[in-house]
Design a protein around this motif. Structure first.
Motif, PDB file in Angstrom:
ATOM      1  N   ALA A   1      -3.015   6.389   2.130  1.00 24.67           N
ATOM      2  CA  ALA A   1      -3.378   7.166   1.125  1.00 24.67           C
ATOM      3  C   ALA A   1      -4.399   6.625   0.236  1.00 24.67           C
ATOM      4  O   ALA A   1      -5.075   7.150  -0.786  1.00 24.67           O
ATOM      5  N   SER A   2      -4.983   5.234   0.713  1.00 26.38           N
ATOM      6  CA  SER A   2      -6.101   4.618   0.002  1.00 26.38           C
ATOM      7  C   SER A   2      -7.265   4.965   0.817  1.00 26.38           C
ATOM      8  O   SER A   2      -7.069   4.704   2.206  1.00 26.38           O
ATOM      9  N   LYS A   3      -8.497   4.987   0.412  1.00 28.67           N
ATOM     10  CA  LYS A   3      -9.649   5.045   1.183  1.00 28.67           C
ATOM     11  C   LYS A   3     -10.323   3.798   1.452  1.00 28.67           C
ATOM     12  O   LYS A   3     -11.090   3.573   2.168  1.00 28.67           O
ATOM     13  N   THR A   4      -9.672   2.733   0.707  1.00 30.75           N
ATOM     14  CA  THR A   4     -10.203   1.285   0.711  1.00 30.75           C
ATOM     15  C   THR A   4      -9.342   0.437   1.339  1.00 30.75           C
ATOM     16  O   THR A   4      -9.748  -0.623   2.086  1.00 30.75           O
ATOM     17  N   ASP A   5      -8.290   0.366   0.600  1.00 35.42           N
ATOM     18  CA  ASP A   5      -7.206  -0.627   0.910  1.00 35.42           C
ATOM     19  C   ASP A   5      -6.224  -0.479   1.985  1.00 35.42           C
ATOM     20  O   ASP A   5      -6.039   0.657   2.284  1.00 35.42           O
ATOM     21  N   PRO A   6      -5.945  -1.647   2.942  1.00 31.48           N
ATOM     22  CA  PRO A   6      -4.996  -1.385   3.988  1.00 31.48           C
ATOM     23  C   PRO A   6      -3.564  -1.017   3.385  1.00 31.48           C
ATOM     24  O   PRO A   6      -3.230  -1.155   2.511  1.00 31.48           O
TER      25      PRO A   6
ATOM     26  N   GLY B   1       0.833  -1.172  -0.037  1.00 34.31           N
ATOM     27  CA  GLY B   1      -0.051   0.046  -0.122  1.00 34.31           C
ATOM     28  C   GLY B   1       0.979   1.310  -0.020  1.00 34.31           C
ATOM     29  O   GLY B   1       2.278   1.139  -0.413  1.00 34.31           O
ATOM     30  N   ALA B   2       0.222   2.449   0.292  1.00 32.68           N
ATOM     31  CA  ALA B   2       0.894   3.605   0.352  1.00 32.68           C
ATOM     32  C   ALA B   2       0.502   4.405   1.574  1.00 32.68           C
ATOM     33  O   ALA B   2      -0.520   4.610   2.006  1.00 32.68           O
ATOM     34  N   LEU B   3       1.379   5.256   2.222  1.00 30.51           N
ATOM     35  CA  LEU B   3       1.107   6.015   3.375  1.00 30.51           C
ATOM     36  C   LEU B   3       1.680   7.518   2.836  1.00 30.51           C
ATOM     37  O   LEU B   3       2.249   8.094   2.340  1.00 30.51           O
ATOM     38  N   GLU B   4       0.244   8.531   3.401  1.00 30.91           N
ATOM     39  CA  GLU B   4       0.526   9.856   3.105  1.00 30.91           C
ATOM     40  C   GLU B   4       1.252  10.621   4.261  1.00 30.91           C
ATOM     41  O   GLU B   4       0.494  10.590   5.514  1.00 30.91           O
ATOM     42  N   HIS B   5       2.093  11.378   3.927  1.00 31.67           N
ATOM     43  CA  HIS B   5       2.522  12.082   4.941  1.00 31.67           C
ATOM     44  C   HIS B   5       2.480  13.657   4.901  1.00 31.67           C
ATOM     45  O   HIS B   5       2.591  14.325   3.754  1.00 31.67           O
ATOM     46  N   ARG B   6       2.220  14.371   5.905  1.00 28.54           N
ATOM     47  CA  ARG B   6       2.178  15.936   5.789  1.00 28.54           C
ATOM     48  C   ARG B   6       2.975  16.302   7.261  1.00 28.54           C
ATOM     49  O   ARG B   6       2.746  15.499   8.230  1.00 28.54           O
ATOM     50  N   ASP B   7       3.765  17.452   6.935  1.00 25.19           N
ATOM     51  CA  ASP B   7       4.198  17.925   8.349  1.00 25.19           C
ATOM     52  C   ASP B   7       4.082  19.342   8.171  1.00 25.19           C
ATOM     53  O   ASP B   7       3.658  20.152   7.381  1.00 25.19           O
ATOM     54  N   ASN B   8       4.680  20.010   9.536  1.00 26.64           N
ATOM     55  CA  ASN B   8       4.557  21.338   9.489  1.00 26.64           C
ATOM     56  C   ASN B   8       5.495  22.465   8.860  1.00 26.64           C
ATOM     57  O   ASN B   8       5.376  23.585   8.987  1.00 26.64           O
ATOM     58  N   THR B   9       6.352  21.927   8.137  1.00 25.74           N
ATOM     59  CA  THR B   9       7.100  22.320   7.153  1.00 25.74           C
ATOM     60  C   THR B   9       6.600  22.620   5.833  1.00 25.74           C
ATOM     61  O   THR B   9       6.905  23.520   4.742  1.00 25.74           O
ATOM     62  N   GLY B  10       5.478  22.139   5.711  1.00 27.08           N
ATOM     63  CA  GLY B  10       4.687  22.271   4.280  1.00 27.08           C
ATOM     64  C   GLY B  10       4.698  21.083   3.518  1.00 27.08           C
ATOM     65  O   GLY B  10       3.922  20.782   2.389  1.00 27.08           O
ATOM     66  N   ARG B  11       5.496  19.943   3.925  1.00 23.06           N
ATOM     67  CA  ARG B  11       5.895  19.012   2.980  1.00 23.06           C
ATOM     68  C   ARG B  11       4.454  17.878   2.822  1.00 23.06           C
ATOM     69  O   ARG B  11       3.876  17.615   4.016  1.00 23.06           O
ATOM     70  N   HIS B  12       4.316  17.583   1.633  1.00 19.51           N
ATOM     71  CA  HIS B  12       3.139  16.592   1.417  1.00 19.51           C
ATOM     72  C   HIS B  12       3.558  15.470   0.588  1.00 19.51           C
ATOM     73  O   HIS B  12       4.062  15.764  -0.552  1.00 19.51           O
ATOM     74  N   GLU B  13       3.684  14.353   1.028  1.00 24.36           N
ATOM     75  CA  GLU B  13       4.432  13.156   0.219  1.00 24.36           C
ATOM     76  C   GLU B  13       3.690  11.995   0.380  1.00 24.36           C
ATOM     77  O   GLU B  13       2.804  11.678   1.420  1.00 24.36           O
ATOM     78  N   ILE B  14       3.759  11.035  -0.535  1.00 24.26           N
ATOM     79  CA  ILE B  14       3.272   9.788  -0.376  1.00 24.26           C
ATOM     80  C   ILE B  14       4.396   8.572  -0.587  1.00 24.26           C
ATOM     81  O   ILE B  14       5.294   8.803  -1.418  1.00 24.26           O
ATOM     82  N   ILE B  15       4.474   7.754   0.428  1.00 27.04           N
ATOM     83  CA  ILE B  15       5.436   6.710   0.465  1.00 27.04           C
ATOM     84  C   ILE B  15       4.785   5.408   0.098  1.00 27.04           C
ATOM     85  O   ILE B  15       3.829   5.033   0.781  1.00 27.04           O
ATOM     86  N   ARG B  16       5.427   4.881  -1.074  1.00 26.66           N
ATOM     87  CA  ARG B  16       4.969   3.325  -1.540  1.00 26.66           C
ATOM     88  C   ARG B  16       5.855   2.434  -0.886  1.00 26.66           C
ATOM     89  O   ARG B  16       7.008   2.667  -0.474  1.00 26.66           O
ATOM     90  N   SER B  17       5.397   1.059  -1.394  1.00 25.50           N
ATOM     91  CA  SER B  17       5.931  -0.139  -0.959  1.00 25.50           C
ATOM     92  C   SER B  17       7.335  -0.267  -1.171  1.00 25.50           C
ATOM     93  O   SER B  17       7.905  -1.107  -0.748  1.00 25.50           O
ATOM     94  N   ASN B  18       7.835   0.350  -2.415  1.00 23.16           N
ATOM     95  CA  ASN B  18       9.148   0.231  -2.767  1.00 23.16           C
ATOM     96  C   ASN B  18      10.120   1.220  -2.348  1.00 23.16           C
ATOM     97  O   ASN B  18      11.272   1.636  -2.734  1.00 23.16           O
ATOM     98  N   GLU B  19       9.700   2.191  -1.239  1.00 23.59           N
ATOM     99  CA  GLU B  19      10.211   3.381  -1.081  1.00 23.59           C
ATOM    100  C   GLU B  19      10.453   3.212   0.659  1.00 23.59           C
ATOM    101  O   GLU B  19       9.950   2.315   1.371  1.00 23.59           O
ATOM    102  N   VAL B  20      11.582   3.959   1.198  1.00 26.78           N
ATOM    103  CA  VAL B  20      11.923   4.153   2.607  1.00 26.78           C
ATOM    104  C   VAL B  20      11.922   5.641   2.850  1.00 26.78           C
ATOM    105  O   VAL B  20      12.313   6.370   1.898  1.00 26.78           O
ATOM    106  N   GLN B  21      11.247   5.923   4.045  1.00 32.08           N
ATOM    107  CA  GLN B  21      11.320   7.255   4.494  1.00 32.08           C
ATOM    108  C   GLN B  21      12.114   7.528   5.681  1.00 32.08           C
ATOM    109  O   GLN B  21      12.025   6.582   6.784  1.00 32.08           O
TER     110      GLN B  21
END
Length: 236
Positions: free
Chosen positions: A107-112, A72-92
């Motif tokens: 990041a998905s409304k339906t899938d875990p 799946g994918a994870l949506e990240h927002r922070d107080n620096t204004g950064r907005h990112e999507i982190i996916r399963s082949n990525e590392v944050q």
């Protein structure tokens, strides 16, 4: 050689409905005096977040936070204004330093989304907060270790404010690799993500883990096709 075995079913489990979380080390409402940390490795959470759900804005400081989505994918927002999507082949990685606030939502409304979130004590305190994410080629970890986090950021790995290394491996059945501490007074923590391996005379299955310290070298052998995470950290 000193070794600690953490079996998958020995971890704490918290079911919040929208979040199912396994804690290897003491975290939130889970406290085990024998599982506070492994050297500089403080937290290793194995989370599943339902579609459309997540963690609202919350602060961190003076911690190195590594997030590895497994599906799946994870949506990240922070107080620096950064907005990112982190996916399963990525590392944050996020160096919280003097302080940062962020939110993490599926990041998905339906899938875990399933992910590992790992906290490491920093080498230097009160540094300027820093954020990085990077995609990694799965082919580069076939029957070998792929370094994804290291003390020095470069084109091949994310940088961490600690003398620590994170490596991922995908090994076919029967394949093996030798591991050793990166520096003096370091230990190695290995978690099997999928499959089955043998390390230091121990058979580890899905989500089992082993911590090795005071050792020179060990062999990791895939008894079945296996994916695993190896973390090298200072023990003091």
């Amino acid at each position: 050689m000193e070794k600690i075995i953490h079996r998958a079913d020995s971890r704490s489990f918290a079911n919040h409905g929208w979040l199912q979380s396994h804690h290897t080390f003491s975290f939130a409402g889970y406290y085990n005096p024998e599982r506070i940390h492994f050297g500089a490795l403080r937290v290793l959470n194995d989370d599943t977040i339902k579609g459309g759900m997540g963690f609202g804005t919350h602060p961190h400081d003076n911690m190195e936070i590594v997030t590895i989505p497994l599906s799946g994918a994870l949506e990240h927002r922070d107080n620096t204004g950064r907005h990112e999507i982190i996916r399963s082949n990525e590392v944050q990685i996020m160096s919280a330093g003097t302080g940062i606030s962020h939110s993490e939502f599926n990041a998905s409304k339906t899938d875990p989304v399933t992910l590992l979130q790992i906290w490491v004590f920093p080498k230097l305190r009160n540094v300027k907060p820093r954020y990085q994410q990077q995609a990694f080629d799965l082919a580069d970890r076939l029957n070998k270790l792929q370094v994804v986090v290291s003390p020095e950021a470069n084109s091949d790995a994310l940088g961490i404010n600690q003398d620590a290394w994170f490596s991922l491996g995908h090994f076919e059945e029967g394949q093996s690799v030798d591991i050793a501490p990166k520096m003096a007074q370091h230990g190695s923590y290995l978690m099997v993500l999928e499959g089955e391996v043998e390390v230091a005379g121990e058979v580890l299955k899905r989500r089992d883990a082993i911590g090795l310290s005071n050792y020179d070298m060990a062999t990791v052998k895939a008894l079945k096709a296996a994916d695993f995470l190896l973390i090298d950290v200072p023990m003091s």
